[in-house]
Design an enzyme around this catalytic site. Sequence first.
Site, PDB file in Angstrom:
ATOM      1  N   ASP A 101       4.051  81.961  37.932  1.00  0.00           N
ATOM      2  CA  ASP A 101       3.766  82.310  36.718  1.00  0.00           C
ATOM      3  C   ASP A 101       3.654  83.953  36.478  1.00  0.00           C
ATOM      4  O   ASP A 101       2.799  84.007  35.432  1.00  0.00           O
ATOM      5  CB  ASP A 101       2.665  81.460  35.967  1.00  0.00           C
ATOM      6  CG  ASP A 101       2.828  79.995  36.178  1.00  0.00           C
ATOM      7  OD1 ASP A 101       4.168  79.647  36.035  1.00  0.00           O
ATOM      8  OD2 ASP A 101       2.280  78.935  36.320  1.00  0.00           O
ATOM      9  N   GLN A 123       8.827  74.479  20.603  1.00  0.00           N
ATOM     10  CA  GLN A 123       9.338  76.056  20.401  1.00  0.00           C
ATOM     11  C   GLN A 123       9.965  76.308  21.788  1.00  0.00           C
ATOM     12  O   GLN A 123      10.887  76.940  22.049  1.00  0.00           O
ATOM     13  CB  GLN A 123       8.176  76.934  20.474  1.00  0.00           C
ATOM     14  CG  GLN A 123       7.552  76.726  19.276  1.00  0.00           C
ATOM     15  CD  GLN A 123       8.405  77.072  17.909  1.00  0.00           C
ATOM     16  OE1 GLN A 123       9.206  77.952  17.891  1.00  0.00           O
ATOM     17  NE2 GLN A 123       8.358  76.368  16.975  1.00  0.00           N
ATOM     18  N   HIS A 133       7.246  78.456  30.747  1.00  0.00           N
ATOM     19  CA  HIS A 133       5.883  78.059  31.211  1.00  0.00           C
ATOM     20  C   HIS A 133       5.007  77.701  29.605  1.00  0.00           C
ATOM     21  O   HIS A 133       5.231  78.780  28.836  1.00  0.00           O
ATOM     22  CB  HIS A 133       5.101  79.152  31.673  1.00  0.00           C
ATOM     23  CG  HIS A 133       3.854  78.624  32.230  1.00  0.00           C
ATOM     24  ND1 HIS A 133       3.224  78.039  33.169  1.00  0.00           N
ATOM     25  CD2 HIS A 133       2.441  79.180  31.681  1.00  0.00           C
ATOM     26  CE1 HIS A 133       2.071  78.031  33.349  1.00  0.00           C
ATOM     27  NE2 HIS A 133       1.676  78.752  32.266  1.00  0.00           N
ATOM     28  N   GLU A 182       5.058  85.894  43.066  1.00  0.00           N
ATOM     29  CA  GLU A 182       3.702  85.308  42.702  1.00  0.00           C
ATOM     30  C   GLU A 182       3.909  84.149  41.496  1.00  0.00           C
ATOM     31  O   GLU A 182       4.878  84.550  40.432  1.00  0.00           O
ATOM     32  CB  GLU A 182       2.981  86.423  42.112  1.00  0.00           C
ATOM     33  CG  GLU A 182       1.645  86.172  41.832  1.00  0.00           C
ATOM     34  CD  GLU A 182       0.652  87.343  41.080  1.00  0.00           C
ATOM     35  OE1 GLU A 182      -0.020  87.079  40.317  1.00  0.00           O
ATOM     36  OE2 GLU A 182       1.249  88.571  41.207  1.00  0.00           O
ATOM     37  N   ARG A 222       8.653  73.490  53.590  1.00  0.00           N
ATOM     38  CA  ARG A 222       9.091  73.994  52.211  1.00  0.00           C
ATOM     39  C   ARG A 222      10.259  75.269  52.619  1.00  0.00           C
ATOM     40  O   ARG A 222      11.347  75.113  51.745  1.00  0.00           O
ATOM     41  CB  ARG A 222       7.731  74.938  51.723  1.00  0.00           C
ATOM     42  CG  ARG A 222       8.408  75.379  50.122  1.00  0.00           C
ATOM     43  CD  ARG A 222       7.277  76.270  49.513  1.00  0.00           C
ATOM     44  NE  ARG A 222       5.993  75.404  49.748  1.00  0.00           N
ATOM     45  CZ  ARG A 222       5.438  74.594  48.724  1.00  0.00           C
ATOM     46  NH1 ARG A 222       6.321  74.243  47.700  1.00  0.00           N
ATOM     47  NH2 ARG A 222       4.348  73.751  48.913  1.00  0.00           N
ATOM     48  N   GLY A 275      12.500  66.061  31.499  1.00  0.00           N
ATOM     49  CA  GLY A 275      13.519  66.986  31.233  1.00  0.00           C
ATOM     50  C   GLY A 275      13.723  67.025  29.755  1.00  0.00           C
ATOM     51  O   GLY A 275      15.233  67.175  29.404  1.00  0.00           O
ATOM     52  N   SER A 276      12.827  67.049  28.987  1.00  0.00           N
ATOM     53  CA  SER A 276      13.277  67.642  27.447  1.00  0.00           C
ATOM     54  C   SER A 276      13.614  68.968  27.402  1.00  0.00           C
ATOM     55  O   SER A 276      14.638  69.149  26.576  1.00  0.00           O
ATOM     56  CB  SER A 276      11.819  67.315  26.716  1.00  0.00           C
ATOM     57  OG  SER A 276      11.080  68.394  26.856  1.00  0.00           O
ATOM     58  N   ASN A 277      13.328  69.774  28.357  1.00  0.00           N
ATOM     59  CA  ASN A 277      13.959  71.162  28.159  1.00  0.00           C
ATOM     60  C   ASN A 277      15.464  71.177  28.538  1.00  0.00           C
ATOM     61  O   ASN A 277      16.317  71.928  28.147  1.00  0.00           O
ATOM     62  CB  ASN A 277      13.221  72.246  28.869  1.00  0.00           C
ATOM     63  CG  ASN A 277      11.978  72.703  28.000  1.00  0.00           C
ATOM     64  OD1 ASN A 277      12.172  73.461  27.300  1.00  0.00           O
ATOM     65  ND2 ASN A 277      10.792  72.030  28.598  1.00  0.00           N
TER      66      ASN A 277
HETATM   67  C1  GRF Z   1       7.157  71.811  29.895  1.00  0.00           C
HETATM   68  O1  GRF Z   1       6.076  72.049  29.169  1.00  0.00           O
HETATM   69  C2  GRF Z   1       7.385  73.310  30.993  1.00  0.00           C
HETATM   70  O2  GRF Z   1       7.025  74.463  30.267  1.00  0.00           O
HETATM   71  C3  GRF Z   1       6.333  72.961  32.009  1.00  0.00           C
HETATM   72  O3  GRF Z   1       6.684  71.662  32.301  1.00  0.00           O
HETATM   73  C4  GRF Z   1       7.186  70.901  31.026  1.00  0.00           C
HETATM   74  C5  GRF Z   1       8.102  70.074  31.322  1.00  0.00           C
HETATM   75  O4  GRF Z   1       8.527  69.293  30.127  1.00  0.00           O
HETATM   76  N1  GRF Z   1       6.864  73.846  33.189  1.00  0.00           N
HETATM   77  P1  GRF Z   1      10.117  68.613  30.285  1.00  0.00           P
HETATM   78  O5  GRF Z   1      10.328  68.094  31.543  1.00  0.00           O
HETATM   79  O6  GRF Z   1      11.150  69.682  30.009  1.00  0.00           O
HETATM   80  O7  GRF Z   1      10.247  67.596  29.127  1.00  0.00           O
END
Ligand code: GRF
Length: 203
Positions: A151, A179, A115, A149, A71, A17-19
């Site tokens: 990505d 980035q 992505h 579809e 699902r 979860g760094s994003n």
């Molecule tokens: C990121 O590289 C994102 O683009 C990909 O999975 C990774 C997740 O990283 N889909 P984080 O969990 O946000 O650190």
Amino acid sequence: MGKVTPLKLAVLVSGGGSNLQAIIDACKASDYPAEIVLVFSNQLDAGGLDRGRTAGIRTEAISHKGYAGGREAYDTAVSALIEETGADLVVLAGYLRLVSTSFVQRWQGRLINIHPSLLPSFKGLHVHQAALDAGVKFTGCTVHYVVPEVDSGPIIAQAVVPVLPGDDAGTLAQRILKQEHRIYPQVIRWIAEGRVSTNDAGI
Ligand code: GRF
């Protein structure tokens, strides 16, 4: 002038979860036009859940393993949870689970993903190694609207990153992640400010 109502975000994670953290940090700024109302994970032990809890955000997890009904039923439950929070935008942030077509349709135009490649190159998994194997000199990351579809879907923003001599998948991933942490909060800001048109994007 009154404060603009913040865009409500549901952030879906499967891992560290760094994003998510980058978005949590962005939301701390008083002028940031969004707030996270839900952190959800399909992995009960996802590090992202801890980040959400630490930030005082509602966190929920439902394991997809052995979920009755498969699902579709699982995604219906996730949708119900998101709806309950009143989220305006669903943000996939390392959500390593394919979402069903009905989930995509339910949130179409309000569902984005990040992505770690310059789409349409290198879709799917193991993308950093794939970029190294292909010998590209530049790669990067892409924020896009989600369509059925994988990505694919209209691209909102990309950041370019060089591939350097001696890179392995790990060093390249780290450079790209920096980035990702920059452009994902930026894109959410643009959406909140009404600067991204889903009509222009073709959905
Ligand atoms: C990121 O590289 C994102 O683009 C990909 O999975 C990774 C997740 O990283 N889909 P984080 O969990 O946000 O650190």
